[in-house]
Design an enzyme around this catalytic site. Structure first.
Site, PDB file in Angstrom:
ATOM      1  N   ASN A 137     -11.563 -14.126  31.025  1.00 30.47           N
ATOM      2  CA  ASN A 137     -10.209 -14.317  31.567  1.00 30.47           C
ATOM      3  C   ASN A 137     -10.031 -15.803  31.835  1.00 30.47           C
ATOM      4  O   ASN A 137     -10.609 -16.340  32.775  1.00 30.47           O
ATOM      5  CB  ASN A 137     -10.093 -13.503  32.868  1.00 30.47           C
ATOM      6  N   TRP A 138      -9.230 -16.458  30.985  1.00 28.56           N
ATOM      7  CA  TRP A 138      -9.054 -17.912  31.140  1.00 28.56           C
ATOM      8  C   TRP A 138      -8.112 -18.251  32.291  1.00 28.56           C
ATOM      9  O   TRP A 138      -7.978 -19.418  32.662  1.00 28.56           O
ATOM     10  CB  TRP A 138      -8.524 -18.514  29.828  1.00 28.56           C
ATOM     11  N   LYS A 139      -7.415 -17.244  32.818  1.00 28.74           N
ATOM     12  CA  LYS A 139      -6.443 -17.491  33.896  1.00 28.74           C
ATOM     13  C   LYS A 139      -5.455 -18.586  33.454  1.00 28.74           C
ATOM     14  O   LYS A 139      -5.101 -18.655  32.297  1.00 28.74           O
ATOM     15  CB  LYS A 139      -7.172 -17.820  35.198  1.00 28.74           C
ATOM     16  N   GLY A 194     -14.616 -16.530  41.736  1.00 29.68           N
ATOM     17  CA  GLY A 194     -14.529 -17.988  41.794  1.00 29.68           C
ATOM     18  C   GLY A 194     -15.266 -18.617  42.965  1.00 29.68           C
ATOM     19  O   GLY A 194     -15.051 -19.791  43.268  1.00 29.68           O
ATOM     20  N   GLU A 196      -5.680 -11.676  41.725  1.00 31.73           N
ATOM     21  CA  GLU A 196      -4.818 -12.856  41.883  1.00 31.73           C
ATOM     22  C   GLU A 196      -3.353 -12.484  41.709  1.00 31.73           C
ATOM     23  O   GLU A 196      -2.480 -13.053  42.373  1.00 31.73           O
ATOM     24  CB  GLU A 196      -5.266 -13.954  40.897  1.00 31.73           C
ATOM     25  N   SER A 228     -17.863 -14.145  39.636  1.00 29.73           N
ATOM     26  CA  SER A 228     -18.966 -15.108  39.589  1.00 29.73           C
ATOM     27  C   SER A 228     -20.106 -14.692  38.673  1.00 29.73           C
ATOM     28  O   SER A 228     -21.275 -14.999  38.944  1.00 29.73           O
ATOM     29  CB  SER A 228     -19.485 -15.413  41.007  1.00 29.73           C
ATOM     30  N   HIS A 241      -5.044  -7.656  38.287  1.00 29.97           N
ATOM     31  CA  HIS A 241      -6.041  -8.622  38.777  1.00 29.97           C
ATOM     32  C   HIS A 241      -5.712  -8.987  40.230  1.00 29.97           C
ATOM     33  O   HIS A 241      -4.540  -9.088  40.600  1.00 29.97           O
ATOM     34  CB  HIS A 241      -6.032  -9.871  37.888  1.00 29.97           C
ATOM     35  N   GLU A 288     -13.932  -5.913  40.645  1.00 36.93           N
ATOM     36  CA  GLU A 288     -14.001  -7.329  40.986  1.00 36.93           C
ATOM     37  C   GLU A 288     -13.804  -7.507  42.487  1.00 36.93           C
ATOM     38  O   GLU A 288     -12.657  -7.540  42.965  1.00 36.93           O
ATOM     39  CB  GLU A 288     -12.906  -8.103  40.247  1.00 36.93           C
ATOM     40  N   GLY A 325     -14.467 -15.087  34.571  1.00 35.79           N
ATOM     41  CA  GLY A 325     -13.427 -16.096  34.715  1.00 35.79           C
ATOM     42  C   GLY A 325     -13.940 -17.460  34.303  1.00 35.79           C
ATOM     43  O   GLY A 325     -13.986 -17.803  33.118  1.00 35.79           O
ATOM     44  N   GLY A 326     -14.359 -18.245  35.286  1.00 36.07           N
ATOM     45  CA  GLY A 326     -14.744 -19.637  35.061  1.00 36.07           C
ATOM     46  C   GLY A 326     -15.722 -19.833  33.913  1.00 36.07           C
ATOM     47  O   GLY A 326     -15.564 -20.745  33.092  1.00 36.07           O
TER      48      GLY A 326
HETATM   49  P1  PGA Z   1     -14.895 -15.750  38.098  1.00 30.73           P
HETATM   50  O1  PGA Z   1     -13.556 -14.868  37.925  1.00 30.73           O
HETATM   51  O2  PGA Z   1     -15.833 -15.301  36.999  1.00 30.73           O
HETATM   52  O3  PGA Z   1     -14.431 -17.169  37.928  1.00 30.73           O
HETATM   53  O4  PGA Z   1     -15.443 -15.452  39.440  1.00 30.73           O
HETATM   54  C1  PGA Z   1     -13.630 -13.510  37.559  1.00 30.73           C
HETATM   55  C2  PGA Z   1     -12.245 -12.945  37.399  1.00 30.73           C
HETATM   56  O5  PGA Z   1     -11.365 -13.242  38.223  1.00 30.73           O
HETATM   57  O6  PGA Z   1     -11.990 -12.178  36.442  1.00 30.73           O
END
Ligand code: PGA
Length: 247
Positions: free
Chosen positions: A8-10, A168, A94, A207, A92, A162, A228-229
């Site tokens: 997930n590049w967000k 993050g 977020e 993470s 998600h 998640e 994510g990251g």
């Molecule tokens: P992260 O994000 O790997 O940067 O913790 C995961 C996500 O939100 O899908």
């Protein structure tokens, strides 16, 4: 079932970042797991073109519940499919936090995604306060019941656990905590959609990085990861793909 490494590049990445996709495909042309990247919508068609004919699938990060109409700034599931998406991330944390998305809205989006022929990657997870209060399973169970259509199947649904506090932050639950939630999710999903739940992928997200991927993938009922990251760099995501392929 084939396991799934999803990235997930967000709200990250511009056209130059597509070089990471080329590097990923060069290093992992035929992994033993499925591989998915969900870039910002601006890059979706270009990434889909790069991925055509490869092992990489491409997805969106959200969609509107309607197929078209007067909804400025929104993107429909039909449009994502038209741009080359096979999947869409929905619910998600977020989006639940930034846009006040309710379970009912996530359910409507999930139904729209499935109707458009997409695979919905529905996200669930507790906040730190909810975990501290001992409410983790109750919160996740309610999110599952409220966000997942009872008619979903293993062919059109992926669930991602998640924990909000692990996204993050570099912090992850213990392996026992992940195992507890994933076993609970499998049982709750079976109650919700029936026997298809046994074949439905349950991802862990929060993470995940090359250094912890192998131990997380060894946890029962973990069928992949939502990353994510660490999905932004081909070397890191590739190492996670390799760990999943070996799990
Ligand atoms: P992260 O994000 O790997 O940067 O913790 C995961 C996500 O939100 O899908």
């Amino acid at each position: 079932m084939k396991k799934l490494a999803a990235g997930n590049w967000k709200m990250n990445g511009n056209r130059a970042a597509l070089a990471e996709v080329a590097a990923l495909l060069a290093a992992h042309p035929a992994p033993a797991c499925e591989m998915l990247l969900c870039p910002p919508t601006t890059l979706l068609s270009q990434m889909a073109a790069l991925a055509a004919g490869s092992a990489l699938q491409v997805g969106g990060q959200d969609c509107h519940p309607k197929a078209s109409g007067a909804h400025t700034g929104d993107i429909s599931a039909v449009m994502l499919a038209d741009a080359g998406a096979s999947h869409v991330i929905l619910g998600h944390s977020e989006r639940r936090a930034d846009h006040g998305e309710s379970d009912a809205l996530v359910l409507a989006k999930t139904e729209a995604a499935i109707a458009a022929g997409l695979i919905a990657v529905v996200c669930l997870g507790e906040t730190e306060a909810q975990r501290d209060a001992g409410d983790t399973l109750a919160v996740i169970g309610a999110q599952l019941d409220g966000s997942v259509p009872a008619t979903a199947t293993s062919a059109n649904l992926v669930l991602a656990y998640e924990p909000v506090w692990a996204i993050g932050t570099g912090r992850t639950p213990t392996l026992a905590q992940i195992a507890e939630v994933h076993a609970f999710l499998r049982a709750r999903l079976t109650a919700h959609i029936g026997a298809e739940a046994a074949k439905t992928r349950l991802l862990y997200g929060g993470s995940v990085k090359p250094s912890n991927a192998a131990e997380i993938f060894a946890v029962p009922d973990v069928d992949g990861a939502l990353v994510g990251g660490a999905s932004l760099k081909a070397a890191d995501f590739g190492a996670i793909v390799a760990a999943l392929a070996a799990a």
